[in-house]
Write a protein that holds these residues in place. Structure first.
Motif, mmCIF file in Angstrom:
data_model
loop_
_atom_site.group_PDB
_atom_site.id
_atom_site.type_symbol
_atom_site.label_atom_id
_atom_site.label_comp_id
_atom_site.label_asym_id
_atom_site.label_seq_id
_atom_site.Cartn_x
_atom_site.Cartn_y
_atom_site.Cartn_z
ATOM 1 N N ALA A 33 0.835 -1.202 0.000
ATOM 2 C CA ALA A 33 0.000 0.000 0.000
ATOM 3 C C ALA A 33 0.869 1.251 0.000
ATOM 4 O O ALA A 33 2.014 1.245 0.463
ATOM 5 C CB ALA A 33 -0.925 0.005 1.219
ATOM 6 N N ALA A 34 0.279 2.352 -0.494
ATOM 7 C CA ALA A 34 1.013 3.614 -0.614
ATOM 8 C C ALA A 34 1.338 4.231 0.748
ATOM 9 O O ALA A 34 2.188 5.125 0.830
ATOM 10 C CB ALA A 34 0.186 4.604 -1.450
ATOM 11 N N GLU A 35 0.690 3.777 1.803
ATOM 12 C CA GLU A 35 0.976 4.317 3.133
ATOM 13 C C GLU A 35 2.424 4.035 3.557
ATOM 14 O O GLU A 35 2.981 4.762 4.378
ATOM 15 C CB GLU A 35 0.006 3.724 4.162
ATOM 16 N N PHE A 36 2.997 2.970 3.016
ATOM 17 C CA PHE A 36 4.402 2.688 3.284
ATOM 18 C C PHE A 36 5.213 3.499 2.282
ATOM 19 O O PHE A 36 5.270 3.197 1.099
ATOM 20 C CB PHE A 36 4.703 1.192 3.135
ATOM 21 N N ASP A 37 5.883 4.546 2.772
ATOM 22 C CA ASP A 37 6.526 5.505 1.889
ATOM 23 C C ASP A 37 8.028 5.592 2.156
ATOM 24 O O ASP A 37 8.606 4.727 2.827
ATOM 25 C CB ASP A 37 5.868 6.879 2.025
ATOM 26 N N GLU A 38 8.654 6.631 1.627
ATOM 27 C CA GLU A 38 10.093 6.794 1.788
ATOM 28 C C GLU A 38 10.502 6.843 3.258
ATOM 29 O O GLU A 38 11.489 6.202 3.658
ATOM 30 C CB GLU A 38 10.562 8.082 1.085
ATOM 31 N N SER A 39 9.786 7.586 4.064
ATOM 32 C CA SER A 39 10.165 7.698 5.472
ATOM 33 C C SER A 39 10.058 6.349 6.173
ATOM 34 O O SER A 39 10.879 6.040 7.060
ATOM 35 C CB SER A 39 9.289 8.740 6.183
ATOM 36 N N ALA A 40 9.077 5.549 5.786
ATOM 37 C CA ALA A 40 8.935 4.221 6.382
ATOM 38 C C ALA A 40 10.113 3.332 6.015
ATOM 39 O O ALA A 40 10.651 2.606 6.866
ATOM 40 C CB ALA A 40 7.620 3.582 5.928
ATOM 41 N N LEU A 41 10.536 3.387 4.751
ATOM 42 C CA LEU A 41 11.684 2.588 4.340
ATOM 43 C C LEU A 41 12.949 3.053 5.052
ATOM 44 O O LEU A 41 13.755 2.219 5.512
ATOM 45 C CB LEU A 41 11.868 2.649 2.826
ATOM 46 N N ARG A 42 13.149 4.348 5.165
ATOM 47 C CA ARG A 42 14.359 4.845 5.826
ATOM 48 C C ARG A 42 14.407 4.389 7.282
ATOM 49 O O ARG A 42 15.479 4.037 7.804
ATOM 50 C CB ARG A 42 14.426 6.370 5.724
ATOM 51 N N ALA A 43 13.262 4.355 7.929
ATOM 52 C CA ALA A 43 13.219 3.873 9.311
ATOM 53 C C ALA A 43 13.592 2.396 9.386
ATOM 54 O O ALA A 43 14.321 1.969 10.292
ATOM 55 C CB ALA A 43 11.823 4.100 9.902
ATOM 56 N N GLU A 44 13.105 1.610 8.439
ATOM 57 C CA GLU A 44 13.435 0.182 8.420
ATOM 58 C C GLU A 44 14.917 -0.038 8.123
ATOM 59 O O GLU A 44 15.550 -0.939 8.688
ATOM 60 C CB GLU A 44 12.573 -0.553 7.389
ATOM 61 N N LEU A 45 15.473 0.759 7.232
ATOM 62 C CA LEU A 45 16.898 0.639 6.920
ATOM 63 C C LEU A 45 17.746 0.899 8.160
ATOM 64 O O LEU A 45 18.676 0.140 8.473
ATOM 65 C CB LEU A 45 17.278 1.623 5.811
ATOM 66 N N ARG A 46 17.427 1.967 8.889
ATOM 67 C CA ARG A 46 18.204 2.294 10.090
ATOM 68 C C ARG A 46 18.060 1.203 11.152
ATOM 69 O O ARG A 46 19.042 0.810 11.785
ATOM 70 C CB ARG A 46 17.765 3.653 10.642
ATOM 71 N N ALA A 47 16.839 0.718 11.323
ATOM 72 C CA ALA A 47 16.597 -0.319 12.332
ATOM 73 C C ALA A 47 17.318 -1.618 11.987
ATOM 74 O O ALA A 47 17.738 -2.370 12.877
ATOM 75 C CB ALA A 47 15.097 -0.560 12.478
ATOM 76 N N SER A 48 17.463 -1.899 10.688
ATOM 77 C CA SER A 48 18.060 -3.169 10.276
ATOM 78 C C SER A 48 19.541 -3.256 10.624
ATOM 79 O O SER A 48 20.088 -4.360 10.730
ATOM 80 C CB SER A 48 17.884 -3.362 8.762
ATOM 81 N N ASN A 49 20.200 -2.113 10.803
ATOM 82 C CA ASN A 49 21.634 -2.137 11.077
ATOM 83 C C ASN A 49 21.966 -2.856 12.379
ATOM 84 O O ASN A 49 23.036 -3.458 12.509
ATOM 85 C CB ASN A 49 22.188 -0.713 11.121
ATOM 86 N N ALA A 50 21.054 -2.798 13.331
ATOM 87 C CA ALA A 50 21.308 -3.435 14.624
ATOM 88 C C ALA A 50 21.406 -4.953 14.506
ATOM 89 O O ALA A 50 22.049 -5.602 15.326
ATOM 90 C CB ALA A 50 20.210 -3.056 15.619
ATOM 91 N N SER A 51 20.772 -5.507 13.478
ATOM 92 C CA SER A 51 20.777 -6.968 13.318
ATOM 93 C C SER A 51 22.141 -7.491 12.889
ATOM 94 O O SER A 51 22.491 -8.644 13.157
ATOM 95 C CB SER A 51 19.729 -7.382 12.285
ATOM 96 N N GLY A 52 22.902 -6.645 12.181
ATOM 97 C CA GLY A 52 24.195 -7.095 11.670
ATOM 98 C C GLY A 52 24.088 -8.119 10.558
ATOM 99 O O GLY A 52 25.090 -8.723 10.168
ATOM 100 N N LYS A 53 22.885 -8.311 10.031
ATOM 101 C CA LYS A 53 22.712 -9.305 8.974
ATOM 102 C C LYS A 53 23.417 -8.865 7.697
ATOM 103 O O LYS A 53 23.564 -7.669 7.443
ATOM 104 C CB LYS A 53 21.219 -9.509 8.680
ATOM 105 N N PRO A 54 23.832 -9.816 6.873
ATOM 106 C CA PRO A 54 24.420 -9.437 5.585
ATOM 107 C C PRO A 54 23.383 -8.809 4.672
ATOM 108 O O PRO A 54 22.174 -8.811 4.973
ATOM 109 C CB PRO A 54 24.940 -10.759 5.028
ATOM 110 N N LEU A 55 23.851 -8.303 3.541
ATOM 111 C CA LEU A 55 22.977 -7.646 2.571
ATOM 112 C C LEU A 55 22.858 -8.474 1.302
ATOM 113 O O LEU A 55 23.767 -9.205 0.918
ATOM 114 C CB LEU A 55 23.531 -6.268 2.215
#
Length: 460
Positions: A33-55
């Motif tokens: 859905a369009a409600e998930f926008d650029e700001s939502a993705l940027r928040a997920e990107l920042r949060a994902s760093n804590a996992s240390g998972k590969p890309l």
């Protein structure tokens, strides 16, 4: 492969050959859905760093020189190969935008160029893109990554395969679809066996570790006899992996398909005969049925991963790298970061305009709920392992499995009565007669079916 792996039961197939999702993701793309926008993705990107998972990195190259009439991909048909240069420039900018929020020192274990036609790019443009990726992300230098590209043998400059292999690429896939000249002409995809064989030979001489070929059954003018000849020629090339897709004729959704004459399509009975004889031929040649249209040689990494319970499936198909955040670049590309999906704008100009303005070109997406994550794991394990261990799921998600999925029990019991699965308190096992119909087993756990008017392809 053999009857202990997959069993072709024509009565069951005819009864269960109904439309359903392909489960390249769960929830599937219609739920974005369009409600998930650029700001939502940027928040997920920042949060994902804590996992240390590969890309994992995916780059969508949308351009094609030729229009294949069966195609349902997001593409731009043009002979202007110079269009690749500004597109690559924007991909480089999009990577820079992503790196504002992602830890780019996380290792890249998977990288894929898809399309469209990635080899549409001129060699200089492709090299500039590769240079940019290596400058902005941490690629592996020991050849253990899964780095691949989709290749059109009709559109690739000399030296491109060598360039990529020298930079760490070790896999390639090619869409063949059919080798019969009449079928090729009917779908506007004409290429010779010799051209295909020459490219495969070059790739192997360069040390590419895995070569995958795609075929489609159900195309116009195909017959069981003609397709058997195509498959025999393909088997003689001994690809490491082979995909056998069902052509879904949906001209109301995919305008290029309107150029295919419906009266020239093989009948449902002929399609089933083609599928049955193809499974037999691949079995005789030693290929293993991985699932969901995919076959591989016994020594292939996919086969080994399935035996070890490590196989995974994402937007690019089956993979041996499951524990990675997927970053996606280019128009229409889909990312999977943390508990989220996001898709870029599907219009070339709109995607480019967003990147030029310094914005991530997100068009829509979805943040998964705890229920979504649970059901995704169940569906993924069924597709990859053909079995589900209830105790593992309960321990991971803190649920009473059969109480949680009480509404699925009736459907599963019906599948068990028909011999598609075995069912007990400990789990679900997909039987040989149910493996071609595993999408139906997955549908028993899909909470979104019936909520939208999405038109899916048939299971077989």
């Amino acid at each position: 492969m053999g009857t202990e792996t997959v069993l072709f039961d024509i009565d069951l197939i005819q009864r269960y050959d109904r439309p359903g999702p392909r489960y390249t993701s769960y929830p599937t793309a219609p739920q974005f859905a369009a409600e998930f926008d650029e700001s939502a993705l940027r928040a997920e990107l920042r949060a994902s760093n804590a996992s240390g998972k590969p890309l994992s990195l995916y780059f969508h190259i949308p351009f094609c020189e030729h229009l294949c009439f069966y195609c349902a991909c997001t593409k731009v048909v043009t002979r202007h190969r110079e269009w690749g240069q500004p597109y690559v420039e924007r991909l480089l900018r999009e990577m820079a935008l992503i790196r504002r929020d992602i830890d780019a020192q996380r290792p890249v274990t998977q990288l894929h160029f898809g399309g469209g036609t990635p080899t549409f790019l001129l060699r200089a443009d492709l090299e500039r893109l590769v240079n940019g990726i290596q400058a902005q992300f941490r690629l592996l230098d020991d050849d253990t990554g899964e780095y691949g590209i989709e290749v059109d043998p009709r559109a690739i400059e000399p030296g491109v395969l060598a360039l990529l292999r020298n930079r760490g690429w070790n896999r390639l896939s090619m869409g063949v679809q059919d080798l019969d000249p009449a079928v090729q002409k009917a779908v506007h995809r004409e290429q010779s066996l010799d051209l295909l064989a020459e490219l495969i030979q070059e790739a192997r001489s360069l040390g590419y570790r895995s070569i995958s070929l795609d075929l489609i059954y159900g195309l116009p003018l195909q017959s069981p006899q003609s397709f058997a000849e195509t498959l025999a020629q393909i088997i003689s090339l001994r690809p490491d992996r082979l995909s056998l897709f069902n052509y879904a004729h949906l001209p109301e959704r995919f305008p290029p398909q309107r150029r295919i004459r419906a009266e020239e399509l093989p009948s449902p009975a002929q399609k089933l005969e083609i599928l049955q004889q193809s499974i037999g031929a691949l079995e005789a040649a030693g290929y293993v049925y991985i699932g969901m249209d995919h076959f591989a040689l016994p020594e292939d990494e996919l086969t080994r991963a399935q035996l070890q319970g490590h196989l995974y499936r994402n937007f690019q198909g089956y993979s041996t790298h499951s524990n990675a955040d997927l970053l996606a670049f280019g128009m229409s590309a889909i990312a999977m970061v943390g508990p989220s999906y996001s898709q870029n704008r599907k219009d070339l100009e709109a995607w480019g305009a967003a990147v030029d303005a310094g914005r991530l070109p997100v068009e829509r997406g979805l943040r998964l709920t705890a229920d979504d994550l649970l059901r995704r794991e169940v569906i993924t394990r069924l597709i990859c392992d053909f079995r589900l261990d209830v105790a593992v799921v309960e321990a991971r998600h803190g649920i009473d499995f059969w109480r949680y999925f009480a509404e699925s029990r009736g459907t599963l019991e019906a599948l068990a009565r028909d011999g598609l699965i075995t069912l007990n308190e400990g789990g679900v096992t997909v039987l040989p007669a149910g493996r071609l119909l595993v999408r139906h087993v997955c549908m028993a756990f899909d909470a979104y079916l019936g909520r939208s008017q999405t038109q899916f392809s048939r299971v077989i």
